[in-house]
Enzyme design. Structure first.
Site, PDB file in Angstrom:
ATOM      1  N   ASP A 155       8.814   6.212   7.621  1.00  0.00           N
ATOM      2  CA  ASP A 155       8.425   7.532   8.136  1.00  0.00           C
ATOM      3  C   ASP A 155       7.473   8.272   7.197  1.00  0.00           C
ATOM      4  OD1 ASP A 155      10.090   8.182   6.055  1.00  0.00           O
ATOM      5  OD2 ASP A 155      11.516   9.356   7.243  1.00  0.00           O
ATOM      6  N   GLY A 156       7.179   7.653   6.047  1.00  0.00           N
ATOM      7  CA  GLY A 156       6.245   8.279   5.116  1.00  0.00           C
ATOM      8  C   GLY A 156       6.839   9.431   4.325  1.00  0.00           C
TER       9      GLY A 156
ATOM     10  N   GLY B 197       0.818  -1.213   0.000  1.00  0.00           N
ATOM     11  CA  GLY B 197       0.000   0.000   0.000  1.00  0.00           C
ATOM     12  C   GLY B 197       0.846   1.254   0.000  1.00  0.00           C
TER      13      GLY B 197
ATOM     14  N   LYS C 139       3.964  12.233  -3.277  1.00  0.00           N
ATOM     15  CA  LYS C 139       4.826  11.139  -2.816  1.00  0.00           C
ATOM     16  C   LYS C 139       5.836  11.716  -1.824  1.00  0.00           C
ATOM     17  CE  LYS C 139       7.778   7.520  -4.831  1.00  0.00           C
ATOM     18  NZ  LYS C 139       8.327   6.991  -6.091  1.00  0.00           N
TER      19      LYS C 139
ATOM     20  N   ASP D 131       4.363  -4.651  -7.473  1.00  0.00           N
ATOM     21  CA  ASP D 131       3.717  -3.412  -7.013  1.00  0.00           C
ATOM     22  C   ASP D 131       4.255  -2.198  -7.755  1.00  0.00           C
ATOM     23  OD1 ASP D 131       5.988  -4.339  -5.359  1.00  0.00           O
ATOM     24  OD2 ASP D 131       5.854  -2.349  -4.462  1.00  0.00           O
TER      25      ASP D 131
ATOM     26  N   ARG E 170       3.817   6.122   1.765  1.00  0.00           N
ATOM     27  CA  ARG E 170       4.314   7.509   1.818  1.00  0.00           C
ATOM     28  C   ARG E 170       3.739   8.335   0.683  1.00  0.00           C
ATOM     29  NH1 ARG E 170      10.302   7.316  -0.823  1.00  0.00           N
ATOM     30  NH2 ARG E 170       9.984   5.413  -2.016  1.00  0.00           N
TER      31      ARG E 170
HETATM   32  P1  AMP Z   1       8.948   1.339  -3.298  1.00  0.00           P
HETATM   33  O1  AMP Z   1      10.241   0.668  -3.035  1.00  0.00           O
HETATM   34  O2  AMP Z   1       9.024   2.846  -3.321  1.00  0.00           O
HETATM   35  O3  AMP Z   1       8.217   0.812  -4.461  1.00  0.00           O
HETATM   36  O4  AMP Z   1       8.049   1.034  -1.993  1.00  0.00           O
HETATM   37  C1  AMP Z   1       7.721  -0.254  -1.569  1.00  0.00           C
HETATM   38  C2  AMP Z   1       6.768  -0.143  -0.390  1.00  0.00           C
HETATM   39  O5  AMP Z   1       7.406   0.489   0.714  1.00  0.00           O
HETATM   40  C3  AMP Z   1       5.500   0.663  -0.651  1.00  0.00           C
HETATM   41  O6  AMP Z   1       4.454   0.082   0.065  1.00  0.00           O
HETATM   42  C4  AMP Z   1       5.877   2.018  -0.112  1.00  0.00           C
HETATM   43  O7  AMP Z   1       4.743   2.767   0.243  1.00  0.00           O
HETATM   44  C5  AMP Z   1       6.679   1.656   1.109  1.00  0.00           C
HETATM   45  N1  AMP Z   1       7.622   2.722   1.476  1.00  0.00           N
HETATM   46  C6  AMP Z   1       8.730   3.106   0.817  1.00  0.00           C
HETATM   47  N2  AMP Z   1       9.346   4.112   1.447  1.00  0.00           N
HETATM   48  C7  AMP Z   1       8.598   4.398   2.550  1.00  0.00           C
HETATM   49  C8  AMP Z   1       8.714   5.349   3.615  1.00  0.00           C
HETATM   50  N3  AMP Z   1       9.728   6.232   3.679  1.00  0.00           N
HETATM   51  N4  AMP Z   1       7.747   5.340   4.550  1.00  0.00           N
HETATM   52  C9  AMP Z   1       6.748   4.465   4.503  1.00  0.00           C
HETATM   53  N5  AMP Z   1       6.579   3.561   3.545  1.00  0.00           N
HETATM   54  C10 AMP Z   1       7.495   3.507   2.570  1.00  0.00           C
HETATM   55 MG    MG Z   2       6.514   1.233  -5.298  1.00  0.00          MG
END
Ligand code: AMP
Ligand code: MG
Length: 473
Positions: A121-122, A86, A109, A244, A89
């Protein structure tokens, strides 16, 4: 006056299981770093002062009509299934209908924690935000389907990574943020009512003439084959082709550690977390087939007869190898000036590529040198290796009407080189956005030679080389 984004939302009207509704988490002192005027106009957005737009693109002010939410999805990450990922962030503000009549998502984002954040940390920091801005806009200018960058803001806050880093938020525009992982989310929960609702939403939005889930799958496959072949044709390595990060619409999404390759080598990997080379340059076509197989599995419950579905879906997946091969031949044929490359031409293409990898040839500059007839042999550590390929190639293109025009239209003069992207980020960290502006200007017309940007065509010098890229999470 205040900024107007003419929202017409559809995802927010789907059942509550599809998302968590919440507003972005405000930040202390946002400033506008970049704003994509042309894209904004295309989206029907009426801009405002930088100060007002900084508040909007930071998530501090919600424009009228926004219905902010974090989307639920699952996904295979490096081959392992996570039933719940999901938007951890990101916040979808809503959708607009652009001037071409296409529905587009507008998403922040880096906008703070959500119920999907797990331990994160979002937030996002300046580096990955500007990296995605530049790489995605370059992709668009190269004519390849991609999410777009509408704005970047600095939050005025530090975030903690290996070191303290300046926080930033990217405003991203997409045909939609529905992913292979969104289908997996409902399928894995055996919530087939929601799965059907998602299917109908994605079909109506992206493949309105698909009559069945099989046709839907075939059309997603066709777009993904086209997309990945185009990536290969410009030396792009996505870096995290998790399910994803594979869009149903067929756009490039989630740039993370993505990179455009300098020296050509088929097993090139930049991402620091891709230790096995799962997402190496030349494995991307295999991976997209694997990802489409995951989509197929997720769609099976929508079919009345599951044996028949498995048979038909398997046929569709097995067909991908042939589709990739012919799209690849067509794309690389054009790169060497062939308007219709045949199976016999394949050997000519592959022998050039192996000569390039044996001779540390720069991917972009070698093809551009062929296109402009400007000493391509100098791109090879052993120019004699090129000399034995050249006469065979010259004889073959003699039959073509306009091989140089064709090559110049598909072999870019400029790509966002990793070392330039790094230099741009370092300057931005120190408050200097000039390298960002210049990089953006140089990438807007990548198929036109421009002496003012000659330095940006150079491969990295030994000390400048970027060997690893990072997700920035
Ligand atoms: P990504 O590697 O950007 O495709 O992210 C993979 C998953 O990790 C997704 O569910 C993102 O929302 C979550 N995610 C990545 N970075 C963060 C962050 N700094 N805080 C919270 N969730 C994160
Ligand atoms: Mg992603």
């Amino acid at each position: 006056m205040s900024m107007i984004i003419p929202f017409q939302n559809s995802y927010a009207a789907l059942p509550p299981k599809f998302y968590a509704r919440l507003a972005p988490d405000p930040v202390s002192a946002p400033t506008l770093l970049a704003f994509n005027k042309a894209l904004a106009a295309d989206l029907g957005i009426i801009p405002d002062t930088d100060a007002v737009m900084a508040q909007v693109f930071a998530g501090n002010t919600l424009p009228d009509g926004a219905e902010p939410l974090a989307q639920a999805y699952a996904g295979h990450q490096f081959g392992g299934f996570s039933p719940q990922l999901g938007d951890g962030r990101a916040i979808l503000l809503g959708e607009v209908i652009d001037t071409h009549g296409n529905r587009r998502d507008i998403q922040l984002k880096g906008s703070g924690r959500t119920p999907f954040s797990r331990n994160g940390d979002g937030r996002a920091w300046l580096g990955p935000v500007l990296r995605e801005y530049v790489l995605s806009e370059a992709m668009h200018a190269l004519g390849i389907p991609t999410t777009r960058a509408l704005a970047a803001v600095a939050t005025g806050e530090r975030i903690q990574r290996e070191r303290g880093l300046p926080g930033a938020i990217l405003t991203r525009v997409a045909a939609s943020h529905v992913r292979v992982g969104t289908f997996q989310y409902f399928s894995a929960r055996q919530d087939y009512t929601s799965l059907r609702t998602l299917y109908e939403h994605a079909r109506d939005r992206h493949y309105p003439d698909a009559q069945t889930p099989l046709e839907f799958l075939q059309q997603v496959i066709a777009r993904q084959v086209d997309l990945v072949t185009r990536w290969l044709s410009i030396g792009f390595i996505h870096g995290v082709m998790n399910t994803d990060n594979t869009s149903i619409s067929g756009e490039t999404i989630d740039y993370g550690p993505a990179a455009y390759m300098d020296t050509y080598h088929p097993v090139t990997v930049y991402s620091s977390i891709d230790r096995q080379g799962r997402y190496a340059y030349d494995n991307q076509a295999n991976i997209i087939a694997w990802n489409m197989a995951q989509l197929a599995s997720a769609l099976v419950p929508l079919m009345p007869d599951s044996d028949e579905a498995v048979r038909d879906f398997t046929t569709a997946i097995h067909g991908m190898a042939g589709q990739v091969k012919s799209a690849w031949r067509q794309a690389f044929g054009q790169k060497i000036g062939l308007s219709q490359a045949t199976a016999e031409d394949e050997a000519l293409i592959t022998s050039l590529l192996s000569t390039m990898s044996e001779n540390q040839a720069d991917f972009t500059n070698t093809f551009r040198a062929l296109a402009t007839d400007s000493a391509p042999r100098d791109q090879f550590t052993d120019p004699a290796a090129f000399d034995s390929w050249e006469p065979v190639w010259r004889a073959r293109i003699a039959a073509e009407t306009d091989p140089y025009g064709l090559m110049q239209s598909v072999n870019p003069a400029r790509i966002p080189r990793n070392h330039r992207v790094e230099q741009m980020i370092q300057a931005a960290e120190e408050g200097d956005m000039a390298p960002f502006q210049r990089l953006m200007a140089s990438l807007a017309h990548p198929f036109t030679d421009d002496a003012t940007f000659a330095d940006l065509t150079h491969p990295p010098k030994p000390g400048e080389e970027v060997k690893q890229t990072f997700c920035g999470t």
